[in-house]
Scaffold this active site. Structure first.
Site, PDB file in Angstrom:
ATOM      1  N   GLU A   6      -8.268  -5.976   5.125  1.00 45.15           N
ATOM      2  CA  GLU A   6      -8.140  -5.561   3.737  1.00 45.15           C
ATOM      3  C   GLU A   6      -6.925  -6.201   3.048  1.00 45.15           C
ATOM      4  OE1 GLU A   6      -9.204  -1.481   5.379  1.00 45.15           O
ATOM      5  OE2 GLU A   6      -9.589  -1.169   3.259  1.00 45.15           O
TER       6      GLU A   6
ATOM      7  N   ARG B 294      -2.517  -2.114  -3.492  1.00 41.50           N
ATOM      8  CA  ARG B 294      -3.740  -1.356  -3.256  1.00 41.50           C
ATOM      9  C   ARG B 294      -3.718  -0.096  -4.119  1.00 41.50           C
ATOM     10  NH1 ARG B 294      -5.169   3.001   1.086  1.00 41.50           N
ATOM     11  NH2 ARG B 294      -7.384   3.159   0.698  1.00 41.50           N
TER      12      ARG B 294
ATOM     13  N   ASN C  70       0.875  -1.172   0.000  1.00 41.17           N
ATOM     14  CA  ASN C  70       0.000   0.000   0.000  1.00 41.17           C
ATOM     15  C   ASN C  70       0.911   1.221   0.000  1.00 41.17           C
ATOM     16  OD1 ASN C  70      -1.770   2.056   0.458  1.00 41.17           O
ATOM     17  ND2 ASN C  70      -2.763   1.109   2.229  1.00 41.17           N
TER      18      ASN C  70
ATOM     19  N   ARG D 233     -13.509  14.252   8.540  1.00 40.59           N
ATOM     20  CA  ARG D 233     -14.246  14.678   7.338  1.00 40.59           C
ATOM     21  C   ARG D 233     -15.719  14.922   7.677  1.00 40.59           C
ATOM     22  NH1 ARG D 233     -12.251   9.773   4.257  1.00 40.59           N
ATOM     23  NH2 ARG D 233     -10.092  10.258   3.774  1.00 40.59           N
TER      24      ARG D 233
ATOM     25  N   HIS E  23     -13.357   2.089   0.015  1.00 37.39           N
ATOM     26  CA  HIS E  23     -13.397   0.984   0.995  1.00 37.39           C
ATOM     27  C   HIS E  23     -13.949  -0.292   0.359  1.00 37.39           C
ATOM     28  CE1 HIS E  23     -13.786   4.032   4.573  1.00 37.39           C
ATOM     29  NE2 HIS E  23     -12.526   3.679   4.408  1.00 37.39           N
TER      30      HIS E  23
END
Ligand code: ADP
Length: 398
Positions: free
Chosen positions: A384, A91, A9, A241, A180
């Protein structure tokens, strides 16, 4: 049988890596290189066999970071050359409308990932840089790109289309992509397994509540609606956020508060959410402050959970039949308070939380609904990296 995959990643200022045995669902080594690109130097941590090694490293760019990773494997193990790696899984944040599934990486795929940078300026260039270097340094292995957006490409047009001028939207590729996806795909499958049902016959609402947060309505194994949109800013209230706001807030701030694009970007992405409302970004701190009587923290928690309830109601309408609501990621897996507030008095939707089961701490996948609850409530830890490894194997294997 063992099937190790190196999962990478590559972010704008960090490189996370992990060797995952996809067959045994276990991590053989986990690493993180922070402050990539910082002239003052970066920091590497590499954990293997429960032992954590850390050292300062000079990592001016992604090539240096990838070399630091290879050095760490050589110094601390496991030996990459004798591991029989099956693939390298990368990723990638934004796959646009082009990638609806994971793909074997060739030059054209890398070019397309770079070309999608206008949709994910912080992430795609860094993802592509990591891929380029990894392909150079590990040329004998197949490399696979696994996209955060891919799972949501199955959303119907009614769900992914913004009601704005269609020519402007087409020209600038403005639509809802969702993120996601790796987690939502993994969790919806694991949820079906926990329910003892086939994924193709299972409808679930997944609530991925980490620092970033998104909801996803999954019908028969396919995403049909998700809360993030063109970018990860849309939808649920998150750590920093805002999630959904009236878009005119942006216009208002630019017209009347003298803020420019960068200021508003910073405000909505980094200084909003529960942090902006309360001063606490971490859910543990927020809950503790609310329980201690802090009114701002209490309101932040209420706003956060109210938004969750709105989405649960909406997604129930979208799906028609809901087999389970599934909580995952840092907050979803660990915060009984959030789960309780989000699901309070939702018997009207067939959701009945078992208070005692909700309070019990566990790292296992579990059902926390009352025995009679028509809709099950599940807590399923996300993974993940394991999903990326599985997808990489699926691509390589055929
Ligand atoms: P990321 O989106 O960064 O991958 P994670 O899924 O790791 O995030 O979730 C991080 C968040 O999980 C933290 O900000 C924190 O709010 C929350 N969290 C972690 N542990 C707990 C806990 N025991 N109780 C409540 N919240 C927790």
């Amino acid at each position: 049988m063992s099937a190790p995959v190196l999962v990478i990643n590559s972010g704008s200022s960090s490189l996370k890596y992990r060797v995952v045995d996809a067959e045994r669902a276990e991590a053989l080594a986990v690493g993180l290189i922070e402050r990539v690109g910082d002239p003052k130097g970066g920091r590497l941590t590499h954990t293997v066999d429960g032992e954590r090694h850390a050292r300062d490293v000079a990592v001016p760019d992604h090539a240096a970071a990838m070399e630091a990773m290879t050095d760490a494997f050589a110094a601390y193990g496991p030996d990459l050359s004798t591991l029989d790696l099956v693939a390298v899984g990368h990723r990638v944040v934004q796959g646009g409308a082009r990638f609806g599934r994971s793909v074997a990486i060739d030059d054209e795929v890398v070019a397309t990932i770079e070309e999608l940078a206008d949709l994910a300026p912080l992430h795609n260039p860094a993802n592509a840089a990591g891929i380029r270097v990894a392909r150079e340094q590990l040329p004998d292995l197949p490399h696979v790109a696994v996209f955060d957006t891919a799972f949501h490409l199955s959303m119907p047009a009614a769900a992914h289309t913004y009601a704005i001028d269609r020519d402007v939207a087409r020209k600038h590729r403005i639509r809802r992509y969702g993120f996601h996806g790796t987690s939502h795909a993994y969790i919806s499958r694991e949820a079906a397994r926990l329910l003892g049902q086939e994924p193709e016959a299972t409808n679930v609402i997944v609530l991925h509540l980490g620092n970033g947060a998104s909801a996803c309505a999954v019908r028969g194994g396919e995403s049909v609606e998700t809360s993030m949109g063109l970018t990860p800013l849309e939808g649920l209230v998150m750590g920093t956020r805002s999630g959904d706001i009236d878009p005119a807030v942006v216009l208002h701030l630019e017209r009347t508060a003298g803020m420019d694009v960068a200021d508003v970007d910073d405000l909505l992405n980094k200084r909003s959410g529960v942090l902006g409302l309360s001063g606490h970004q971490d859910m543990r701190d927020l809950v503790a402050a609310a329980e201690a009587g802090d009114a701002d923290a209490e309101l932040a928690l209420e706003v956060y959970c109210h938004r969750l309830r709105l989405y649960l109601g909406g997604y129930t309408a979208v799906l028609g039949r809901v087999d389970a609501v599934v909580f995952t990621a840092g907050v979803g897996e660990n915060s009984p308070q959030v789960r309780e507030r989000a699901l309070a008095d939702l018997e009207v939707l067939g959701i009945e939380l078992d208070q005692q089961a909700n309070e019990e701490r566990s790292s296992a996948a579990r059902d926390i609904a009352t025995p009679g609850s028509p809709v099950r409530v599940l807590v399923v830890p996300t993974d993940e990296e394991l999903e990326i490894a599985r997808q990489a194997i699926a691509v390589v294997g055929g």
